[in-house]
Design a protein around this motif. Structure first.
Motif, PDB file in Angstrom:
ATOM      1  N   ILE A  39      23.658  42.637  38.977  1.00  0.00           N
ATOM      2  CA  ILE A  39      24.820  43.185  39.707  1.00  0.00           C
ATOM      3  C   ILE A  39      25.328  44.454  39.013  1.00  0.00           C
ATOM      4  O   ILE A  39      25.440  44.505  37.784  1.00  0.00           O
ATOM      5  CB  ILE A  39      25.943  42.118  39.751  1.00  0.00           C
ATOM      6  N   ASP A  40      25.671  45.469  39.812  1.00  0.00           N
ATOM      7  CA  ASP A  40      26.188  46.732  39.247  1.00  0.00           C
ATOM      8  C   ASP A  40      27.712  46.759  39.158  1.00  0.00           C
ATOM      9  O   ASP A  40      28.273  47.467  38.328  1.00  0.00           O
ATOM     10  CB  ASP A  40      25.766  47.917  40.140  1.00  0.00           C
ATOM     11  N   ALA A  41      28.370  46.044  40.079  1.00  0.00           N
ATOM     12  CA  ALA A  41      29.832  46.109  40.084  1.00  0.00           C
ATOM     13  C   ALA A  41      30.398  44.818  40.660  1.00  0.00           C
ATOM     14  O   ALA A  41      29.766  44.174  41.511  1.00  0.00           O
ATOM     15  CB  ALA A  41      30.315  47.292  40.927  1.00  0.00           C
ATOM     16  N   VAL A  42      31.586  44.456  40.174  1.00  0.00           N
ATOM     17  CA  VAL A  42      32.277  43.261  40.672  1.00  0.00           C
ATOM     18  C   VAL A  42      33.609  43.712  41.268  1.00  0.00           C
ATOM     19  O   VAL A  42      34.353  44.478  40.641  1.00  0.00           O
ATOM     20  CB  VAL A  42      32.506  42.243  39.535  1.00  0.00           C
ATOM     21  N   PHE A  43      33.874  43.245  42.485  1.00  0.00           N
ATOM     22  CA  PHE A  43      35.129  43.584  43.173  1.00  0.00           C
ATOM     23  C   PHE A  43      35.924  42.311  43.406  1.00  0.00           C
ATOM     24  O   PHE A  43      35.368  41.307  43.826  1.00  0.00           O
ATOM     25  CB  PHE A  43      34.831  44.214  44.558  1.00  0.00           C
ATOM     26  N   TRP A  44      37.237  42.370  43.167  1.00  0.00           N
ATOM     27  CA  TRP A  44      38.087  41.218  43.495  1.00  0.00           C
ATOM     28  C   TRP A  44      39.487  41.671  43.878  1.00  0.00           C
ATOM     29  O   TRP A  44      39.882  42.796  43.571  1.00  0.00           O
ATOM     30  CB  TRP A  44      38.118  40.212  42.349  1.00  0.00           C
ATOM     31  N   ASN A  45      40.198  40.783  44.553  1.00  0.00           N
ATOM     32  CA  ASN A  45      41.625  41.013  44.832  1.00  0.00           C
ATOM     33  C   ASN A  45      42.435  40.377  43.712  1.00  0.00           C
ATOM     34  O   ASN A  45      42.114  39.268  43.277  1.00  0.00           O
ATOM     35  CB  ASN A  45      42.010  40.416  46.187  1.00  0.00           C
ATOM     36  N   ARG A  46      43.479  41.084  43.306  1.00  0.00           N
ATOM     37  CA  ARG A  46      44.225  40.636  42.121  1.00  0.00           C
ATOM     38  C   ARG A  46      45.003  39.347  42.358  1.00  0.00           C
ATOM     39  O   ARG A  46      45.463  39.071  43.467  1.00  0.00           O
ATOM     40  CB  ARG A  46      45.201  41.739  41.674  1.00  0.00           C
ATOM     41  N   ARG A  47      45.157  38.566  41.246  1.00  0.00           N
ATOM     42  CA  ARG A  47      46.001  37.370  41.233  1.00  0.00           C
ATOM     43  C   ARG A  47      47.113  37.627  40.219  1.00  0.00           C
ATOM     44  O   ARG A  47      46.969  38.474  39.336  1.00  0.00           O
ATOM     45  CB  ARG A  47      45.187  36.152  40.806  1.00  0.00           C
ATOM     46  N   TYR A  48      48.188  36.858  40.324  1.00  0.00           N
ATOM     47  CA  TYR A  48      49.372  37.182  39.507  1.00  0.00           C
ATOM     48  C   TYR A  48      49.854  36.040  38.632  1.00  0.00           C
ATOM     49  O   TYR A  48      50.836  36.183  37.932  1.00  0.00           O
ATOM     50  CB  TYR A  48      50.503  37.676  40.441  1.00  0.00           C
ATOM     51  N   GLN A  49      49.165  34.894  38.683  1.00  0.00           N
ATOM     52  CA  GLN A  49      49.560  33.785  37.831  1.00  0.00           C
ATOM     53  C   GLN A  49      49.063  34.073  36.423  1.00  0.00           C
ATOM     54  O   GLN A  49      47.943  34.576  36.257  1.00  0.00           O
ATOM     55  CB  GLN A  49      48.938  32.470  38.330  1.00  0.00           C
ATOM     56  N   PRO A  50      49.858  33.743  35.396  1.00  0.00           N
ATOM     57  CA  PRO A  50      49.494  34.111  34.025  1.00  0.00           C
ATOM     58  C   PRO A  50      48.070  33.709  33.630  1.00  0.00           C
ATOM     59  O   PRO A  50      47.348  34.519  33.033  1.00  0.00           O
ATOM     60  CB  PRO A  50      50.520  33.368  33.165  1.00  0.00           C
ATOM     61  N   HIS A  51      47.659  32.491  33.982  1.00  0.00           N
ATOM     62  CA  HIS A  51      46.327  32.051  33.559  1.00  0.00           C
ATOM     63  C   HIS A  51      45.233  32.841  34.260  1.00  0.00           C
ATOM     64  O   HIS A  51      44.188  33.132  33.686  1.00  0.00           O
ATOM     65  CB  HIS A  51      46.143  30.560  33.850  1.00  0.00           C
ATOM     66  N   ALA A  52      45.491  33.198  35.500  1.00  0.00           N
ATOM     67  CA  ALA A  52      44.491  33.948  36.254  1.00  0.00           C
ATOM     68  C   ALA A  52      44.393  35.379  35.710  1.00  0.00           C
ATOM     69  O   ALA A  52      43.288  35.937  35.586  1.00  0.00           O
ATOM     70  CB  ALA A  52      44.872  33.963  37.732  1.00  0.00           C
TER      71      ALA A  52
END
Ligand code: FAD
Length: 473
Positions: free
Chosen positions: A93-106
């Motif tokens: 894989i060349d790149a990883v895309f994700w949507n942000r999370r806001y819980q401290p552990h995440a």
């Protein structure tokens, strides 16, 4: 960039998904992945009812991806970090895309993964896709996070909410590997206590869209009048779809924003409560496990497992409390007004620690959501931001009178009381022996005796809270 991994988490949708949209725009091959963490801290894993929902939501996402020639790669293990790094290496894989999370552990996990990927030459891109306003973007005039909802809402409601983003998958190519079979994740309960959930829910995106469309064309216009009525379908029941990201919050917002002032100040305001919960958990990470107002850490709770168990099972002897707890058990959901009433009963009348209530909700709600659940419980027990003051003790009888005046909510979930007439159904202990016989009830046998005197419970709560307040001042 030739091969892009899109890491799905709480954004189980193909529309209004900024990470997916950006991945598609690169023109690279797309690899949709979901990783189930086992034996994670409870802050990162799901409760039992949520796992039921997650199973079906993953199945649905996979089906949708297949329409475009793709599919969802599933994996699971103790370390989500190691699994993701392994997949990245294995599939080049060349790149990883994700949507942000806001819980401290995440946030911690995402940060750790980013640190591991970048030195390996793998690019990481994260996106804003789960809330109306990201927590780090909102500060009050003194540059501090908000702790009171109304000023937070007044500030945020004037910030334009971006349109749902468009995702065009039709020309995309996918890396195909299904990974583990869904059943291997063992998300469905071994004892099928969720069997009846299907009567209330269809955990697919399409069902969420249908629910949104029905709500927008009907109940939303009377939301302010009906939202507290326990037996009416006066609220949207979109919470699990929002929690799992099968519906984007911007999709919901824009579907309803055009409906005018009443809806903006009523229904849409609730979406900002959801944002506010994310805001609080992001800025006050200790509140995940401890009271946001730290002085409450010393509160002398009276731990009594027997009382908690009667509350959990809907056997308190207070019909409206028992109806709500049984609604939760039977459907995986509870009306917001009822959540406040049963919460107040547990922490105030019974003086039991809010953490026990939050844990039970965590395992039995299909919409169990860390920020919302923590905020709700800390609100009820008076130890959170903008919380109900300690002297606000919900009286279950008055609440039932106001929000279930003819007892239909109780009749639906506590059928053994169904024969009692409207005005009396919430106080079975006040019935004469002849009346009890006539309605087919044996108190203590077919329906429990009330577990406390409501006034004594209230006085006990006020005394405990007052004594505590005096000791911490
Ligand atoms: C003790 C307690 C625990 C709670 N635990 C959770 C939880 O685990 N998950 C959860 O999603 N909600 C929780 N809530 C908030 C609220 O009860 C639910 O969001 C609501 O009942 C969901 O039903 P609905 O979708 O019909 O809401 P609607 O009234 O239709 O509102 C629309 C959406 O706004 C959001 N929302 C509404 N009310 C609130 C609120 N008070 N706080 C935060 N967001 C809100 C939800 O995303 C909801 O789906 C809790 C509340 C309390 C008092």
């Amino acid at each position: 960039m030739k091969r892009v991994l899109v890491w799905f988490r709480r954004d189980l949708r193909l529309k209004d998904n900024p990470a997916l949209a950006a991945a598609v725009e690169t023109g690279a091959d797309i690899f949709p992945v979901y990783i189930h963490g086992v034996e994670q801290s409870s802050q990162l894993s799901e409760g039992e009812a949520s796992k039921w929902w997650l199973h079906h939501a993953l199945e649905d996402l996979d089906t949708e991806l297949k329409i475009f020639g793709g599919g969802l790669h599933l994996d699971q293990g103790k370390s989500v970090e190691d699994i993701l790094l392994g997949i990245v290496g294995e599939f080049d894989i060349d790149a990883v895309f994700w949507n942000r999370r806001y819980q401290p552990h995440a946030i911690k996990l995402d940060g750790a993964i980013k640190k591991q990927l970048q030195p390996r030459g793998v690019e990481v891109y994260s996106f804003h896709g789960g809330v109306l306003n990201e927590p780090h973007a909102i500060k009050n005039k003194s540059g501090k996070p908000y702790q009171v909802f109304t000023p937070y809402w007044k500030f945020c409601r004037d910030i334009p909410v971006g349109d749902p983003c468009k995702v065009n998958l039709s020309g995309s190519t996918f890396i195909k590997s299904c990974g583990l079979m869904l059943e291997k994740l063992q998300l469905l309960p071994k004892i099928n206590w969720c069997a009846n959930f299907h009567e209330t829910w269809t955990p697919s995106r399409q069902a969420g869209l249908d629910r949104l469309a029905n709500f927008a064309s009907g109940a939303v216009t009377e939301y302010e009048d009906n939202r507290d009525m326990l037996v009416l379908d006066g609220t949207s029941m979109l919470s699990p779809y929002l929690h799992f990201g099968q519906l984007g919050v911007r999709e919901v917002y824009h579907r309803l924003v055009a409906m005018g002032e009443a809806v903006n100040n009523g229904y849409l305001r609730q979406l900002y409560w959801r944002d506010f919960a994310h805001h609080l958990i992001y800025h006050f990470p200790h509140s995940v496990t401890r009271p946001l107002r730290s002085e409450y850490e010393q509160f002398p709770w009276a731990h009594d497992e027997d009382k908690i168990e009667r509350w959990r099972r809907g056997q308190t002897g207070f019909p409206v409390i028992d109806a709500a707890m049984r609604q939760l058990w039977e459907t995986g959901w509870m009306h917001n007004r009822a959540r406040m009433v049963v919460g107040s009963f547990l922490v105030k009348h019974l003086l039991q620690n809010w953490v026990g209530g939050a844990d039970w909700f965590w395992n039995t709600l299909v919409d169990a959501d860390l920020p919302n659940n923590i905020m709700g419980w800390q609100w009820v027990s008076g130890c959170g931001a903008d919380a109900a003051p300690y002297f606000r003790v919900f009286n279950p009888l008055r609440q039932a009178e106001r929000f279930d005046s003819n007892g239909d909510y109780v009749r639906r979930y506590v059928p053994e009381l169904a024969g009692i007439p409207d005005g009396r159904i919430n106080e079975p202990w006040s019935l004469t022996p002849i009346e009890l016989e006539c309605y087919g009830i044996k108190l203590g046998v077919t329906y429990p005796e009330r577990m406390i005197d409501i006034n004594e419970g209230r006085d006990g709560a006020l005394a405990a809270y007052q004594k505590f307040k005096a000791s911490v001042v």
